[in-house]
Design an enzyme around this catalytic site. Structure first.
Site, PDB file in Angstrom:
ATOM      1  N   GLY A  12       0.839  -1.206   0.000  1.00  0.00           N
ATOM      2  CA  GLY A  12       0.000   0.000   0.000  1.00  0.00           C
ATOM      3  C   GLY A  12       0.865   1.243   0.000  1.00  0.00           C
ATOM      4  O   GLY A  12       1.997   1.227  -0.495  1.00  0.00           O
ATOM      5  N   VAL A  14       2.394   2.992   2.502  1.00  0.00           N
ATOM      6  CA  VAL A  14       3.653   2.949   3.256  1.00  0.00           C
ATOM      7  C   VAL A  14       4.605   1.907   2.654  1.00  0.00           C
ATOM      8  O   VAL A  14       5.788   2.179   2.446  1.00  0.00           O
ATOM      9  CB  VAL A  14       3.416   2.630   4.756  1.00  0.00           C
ATOM     10  CG1 VAL A  14       4.746   2.581   5.506  1.00  0.00           C
ATOM     11  CG2 VAL A  14       2.493   3.666   5.393  1.00  0.00           C
ATOM     12  N   GLY A  15       4.067   0.722   2.348  1.00  0.00           N
ATOM     13  CA  GLY A  15       4.918  -0.369   1.869  1.00  0.00           C
ATOM     14  C   GLY A  15       5.591  -0.041   0.540  1.00  0.00           C
ATOM     15  O   GLY A  15       6.805  -0.221   0.383  1.00  0.00           O
ATOM     16  N   ASP A  34       1.925  -8.687  -1.051  1.00  0.00           N
ATOM     17  CA  ASP A  34       0.620  -8.212  -0.576  1.00  0.00           C
ATOM     18  C   ASP A  34      -0.384  -9.337  -0.773  1.00  0.00           C
ATOM     19  O   ASP A  34      -0.147 -10.284  -1.538  1.00  0.00           O
ATOM     20  CB  ASP A  34       0.187  -6.977  -1.387  1.00  0.00           C
ATOM     21  CG  ASP A  34      -0.875  -6.148  -0.679  1.00  0.00           C
ATOM     22  OD1 ASP A  34      -0.537  -5.076  -0.134  1.00  0.00           O
ATOM     23  OD2 ASP A  34      -2.054  -6.572  -0.674  1.00  0.00           O
ATOM     24  N   HIS A 176       4.071   5.044  20.485  1.00  0.00           N
ATOM     25  CA  HIS A 176       3.807   5.721  19.210  1.00  0.00           C
ATOM     26  C   HIS A 176       2.314   6.048  19.194  1.00  0.00           C
ATOM     27  O   HIS A 176       1.511   5.395  18.542  1.00  0.00           O
ATOM     28  CB  HIS A 176       4.189   4.799  18.059  1.00  0.00           C
ATOM     29  CG  HIS A 176       4.014   5.437  16.707  1.00  0.00           C
ATOM     30  ND1 HIS A 176       4.567   6.647  16.376  1.00  0.00           N
ATOM     31  CD2 HIS A 176       3.337   5.024  15.604  1.00  0.00           C
ATOM     32  CE1 HIS A 176       4.237   6.942  15.125  1.00  0.00           C
ATOM     33  NE2 HIS A 176       3.490   5.980  14.635  1.00  0.00           N
TER      34      HIS A 176
END
Ligand code: APR
Length: 309
Positions: A12, A14-15, A34, A176
């Site tokens: 996606g 980020v990946g 994926d 985080h």
């Protein structure tokens, strides 16, 4: 020397962007995997066609088959659902834990000695789940947190002071999440503490903006969450491991008593190298900083209780 192999799970936002940074830095051959057919293949091919133009010389492969990830030196997991406006990172817990479970099982089957870097949110819980489910030693598992949060604070400090981003180094520890702990006393511009350069009120405003910086982007994008800074930050962590750089990068790491934290993952200054998490640097916190860290850590512990693994 054989080329390194890096797998990125989740093709996606980020990946795919992470795969691009890794390839541009020529850190090794990249496998993008994926669950959706065609997406990793298409994005990998697109990047391979950028390679001769930009001049990076590694292979990028897209796949849906974990056999293709075999023997990876580093695996970065970004698979999962991102936040929607109004959602907290913790809202993603059940769905993303299921995805982490499915993914880590396949990964360690083919790369039993890998170093895992988790990006999927809620981060501190997902990295704990990945460690438990993978069976990897704790120093081989880490999560993206402070590298991104400190990078965001660096950007805000540089904007405020009108200085180069190259000279700003902030330290952010804890979860985080919105209760992360920016450490102003340990944040500098070329070695000069930011407390000498900015007044309290301005620093407090920047710390508060840093805490909700991910949400600020979610609010603007409306569909999906941030990916340029997250992908660049995780590429730095991967680079530190692959090149044995011994860099000190705040990361979500397994705590065994450091800072009074035991048995969970939380963001702390860590030395990253070929051994994975090679050390945790302990600095003295004042009472207020320690109290903030304790609160942040308690929130992680509460979230872990919701983890059904
Ligand atoms: N295995 C492999 N890939 C999966 C799986 C799975 N079981 N489940 C989902 N995916 C893939 C999706 O098909 C999608 O391509 O993960 C990808 C996620 O991409 P995006 O929806 O674009 O999300 P992104 O913005 O990349 O964020 C991913 O990183 O920063 C965090 O909070 C964010 O948890 C989220 C993650």
């Amino acid at each position: 020397m054989a080329r390194k192999k890096i797998t990125v799970v989740g093709a996606g936002h980020v990946g795919a962007t992470t795969a691009m940074w890794l390839a541009r830095k020529e850190l090794g051959d990249v496998v993008l995997i994926d669950i959706v057919e065609g997406i990793p293949q298409g994005k990998a091919l697109d990047m391979m066609e950028a390679a001769p133009i930009e001049g990076f010389d590694v292979s990028i492969t897209g796949t849906n088959d974990y056999a293709d990830t075999a023997g990876s030196d580093v695996v970065i997991i970004t698979a999962g659902l991102p936040r929607k406006p109004g959602m907290d990172r913790s809202d993603l817990i059940k769905t993303n834990a299921g995805i982490i479970k499915a993914v880590t099982g396949e990964i360690v089957k083919y790369s039993p000695d890998t170093t895992l870097i988790i990006v999927t949110n809620p981060l501190d819980v997902m990295v704990y789940a990945a460690w438990k489910l993978s069976g990897l030693p704790s120093h081989r598992v880490m999560g993206l947190s402070g590298a991104l949060d400190a990078g965001r604070m660096d950007a805000f400090i540089a904007m405020e002071l009108g200085v180069s981003v190259k000279d700003v180094r902030c330290m952010v520890i804890g979860a985080h999440a919105n209760d992360m702990v920016p450490l102003r006393r340990h944040s500098t511009v070329s070695g000069i503490a930011i407390t000498k350069l900015l007044d309290d009120e301005t620093i407090t405003a920047i710390e508060n903006r840093t805490r909700v910086a991910g949400g600020e982007i979610v609010g603007l994008l409306k569909t999906g969450s941030a990916y340029y800074a997250p992908s660049r930050a995780v590429a730095s962590m991967a680079e530190a491991v692959l090149l044995d750089q011994k860099r000190v990068i705040p990361s979500a790491v397994y705590c065994d008593g450091e800072y009074g934290i035991k048995g969970i993952f939380a963001g702390l200054p860590a030395k990253l190298g070929a051994g994975g998490v090679e050390d945790i640097l302990e600095i003295e916190l004042d009472d207020d900083e320690q109290a903030q860290l304790d609160e942040s850590v308690n929130a992680i512990k509460e979230l872990i209780k919701h983890l059904d693994i």
